[in-house]
Design an enzyme around this catalytic site. Structure first.
Site, mmCIF file in Angstrom:
data_model
loop_
_atom_site.group_PDB
_atom_site.id
_atom_site.type_symbol
_atom_site.label_atom_id
_atom_site.label_comp_id
_atom_site.label_asym_id
_atom_site.label_seq_id
_atom_site.Cartn_x
_atom_site.Cartn_y
_atom_site.Cartn_z
ATOM 1 N N ARG A 47 0.837 -1.212 0.000
ATOM 2 C CA ARG A 47 0.000 0.000 0.000
ATOM 3 C C ARG A 47 0.874 1.265 0.000
ATOM 4 N NH1 ARG A 47 -2.263 1.489 4.615
ATOM 5 N NH2 ARG A 47 -2.783 -0.637 5.251
ATOM 6 N N TYR A 99 -15.793 16.797 -15.417
ATOM 7 C CA TYR A 99 -16.184 15.390 -15.460
ATOM 8 C C TYR A 99 -17.234 15.145 -14.366
ATOM 9 C CZ TYR A 99 -16.029 10.415 -14.503
ATOM 10 O OH TYR A 99 -16.392 9.123 -14.254
ATOM 11 N N ASP A 171 -7.038 18.256 -15.017
ATOM 12 C CA ASP A 171 -7.370 16.905 -15.449
ATOM 13 C C ASP A 171 -7.037 16.828 -16.943
ATOM 14 O OD1 ASP A 171 -8.592 14.593 -16.393
ATOM 15 O OD2 ASP A 171 -10.260 14.715 -14.982
ATOM 16 N N LYS A 196 -7.993 5.425 -19.404
ATOM 17 C CA LYS A 196 -8.332 5.873 -20.756
ATOM 18 C C LYS A 196 -7.124 5.705 -21.691
ATOM 19 C CE LYS A 196 -12.046 7.283 -18.566
ATOM 20 N NZ LYS A 196 -12.924 6.329 -17.995
#
Ligand code: PLP
Length: 372
Positions: A47, A99, A171, A196
């Site tokens: 982690r 978004y 972004d 993406k």
């Protein structure tokens, strides 16, 4: 080094143990310590850090001209870690057509996290000036935006943020670092949904943040990620890293195909408006020419006749697959308002396309018959 070379060679040193050129996927969740309790090779627990994820972060920083980067389990995990790293009471400026998921983060969660926000049309710099407050700590933007393809002036917004001592974050999912590198224009943070274009094959979920400086805010976001756990898995890190290697070449074809489709749509009588920054008719075209090296693979357009007519057009495509998301090799089309759900602000006659890498003649023929 030029972008193409960096994208192929960053985080790509041959494996020290075997000489393997393709990087190993280290699935181990835990790493050996020395007799005096120090991490033997600098790694402790998955982690916090992991060798495969670290390679991806080296590549993410290099391709975005950043000093550091962090990999996340999704674009939303990355966006969440950024806002959760702001001080309590911070005010955030968001674009009015950001978004959908980022807007939901603000409407449904900011208050309980002690954050406030305003939505602003960021192509209007005076509106941004008026919306800034004493406690504004972050101006967040998207360019091109999802799904209206709005272009905002990144260098001007960076200056406005910095005059007020706020961070400026972008972004960059639609543009990708192959076409636009906001840190070179003054941004402090750049976010990608690596799900993406960076992944590039519709088979991995991930997020990434590149930082202009390895500073206290970077440390804070790292601490947020390590504690709240939104980290990328080793396998997903590996897939995104593999996608980055071919990003520049893929983006050339995405752009070429999208340009041709946008021009085709602009000449079609059933189409009310085409949103593509590569078109001279796009209100942000001149700014896009300045800050992007090409205009990307995303196109949205409005169908005359409203919601039902738009849905009917998407319902008739054969090559374009009806699905949300973007950035894969295959072309996708969606009735965006239906994908976003009840809180959508997207016009209900809008279709959004992720233009893929198929032959452009097949794509044009498919849209042509769907619009007939
Ligand atoms: C522009 C943009 N930003 C962020 C995200 C969120 O990314 P993810 O789905 O990987 O959480 C998306 C997802 O569609 C997006 O399109």
């Amino acid at each position: 080094m030029r972008f193409e070379t960096k994208a192929i060679h960053s985080g790509a040193h041959p494996d020290e143990a075997t000489g393997a050129i393709a990087p190993p996927i280290h699935l181990s969740t835990t790493f050996e310590r020395t007799a005096d309790a120090r991490p033997l090779h600098g790694f402790g627990y998955v982690r916090d850090e992991n060798p495969t994820q670290e390679r991806l972060e080296d590549a993410l920083a290099a391709i975005d001209s950043g000093a550091a980067a962090l990999a996340f389990g999704s674009g939303m995990a990355a966006a969440t870690a950024i806002v959760q790293s702001l001080p309590r009471g911070a005010h955030v400026l968001l674009p009015d057509d950001s978004y959908y998921g980022v807007r939901v983060l603000a409407t449904d969660f900011f208050e309980s996290w002690g954050l406030t926000y305003d939505l602003v049309a960021m192509q209007d710099l005076d509106a941004v000036r008026r919306a800034l407050k004493q406690e504004t700590k972050l101006i967040w933007t998207e360019s091109p935006s999802n799904p209206l393809m709005t272009i905002v002036d990144l260098a001007a917004l960076a200056s406005l943020a910095h005059e007020r001592g706020a961070l400026f974050g972008v972004d960059n999912t639609f543009a990708t670092p192959a076409l636009q590198r906001p840190i070179e224009l003054g941004a402090d943070l750049v976010l990608h949904s690596t799900t993406k274009y960076l992944g590039g094959h519709s088979d991995v979920q991930g997020g990434g943040v590149a930082f202009a400086r390895r500073d206290a805010f970077y440390e804070r976001v790292l601490h947020t990620r390590s504690t709240t756990g939104g980290v990328a898995s080793p396998f997903n890190s590996w897939l995104v890293l593999r996608g980055i290697r071919s990003l520049a070449a893929r983006m050339r074809v995405h752009c070429e195909n999208a340009r041709a489709l946008a021009a085709f749509l602009e000449g079609n009588a059933r189409v009310g408006a085409v949103h593509y920054p590569g078109l001279a008719s796009h209100p942000g075209h001149e700014i896009a020419k300045r800050q992007m090296s090409d205009f990307g693979g995303m196109v949205s357009f409005r169908v005359r006749g409203g919601r039902d007519a738009a849905i009917a057009v998407a319902g008739k495509t054969n090559v374009f697959i009806r699905a949300t998301s973007l950035g894969g090799t295959e072309s996708l089309i969606e009735h965006r308002a239906s994908s976003e759900g009840p809180a959508t602000r997207t016009p209900d006659d809008l279709l959004r396309m992720s233009v893929g890498l198929e032959h452009v003649d097949d794509l044009i023929a498919d849209l042509e018959q769907a619009l007939r």
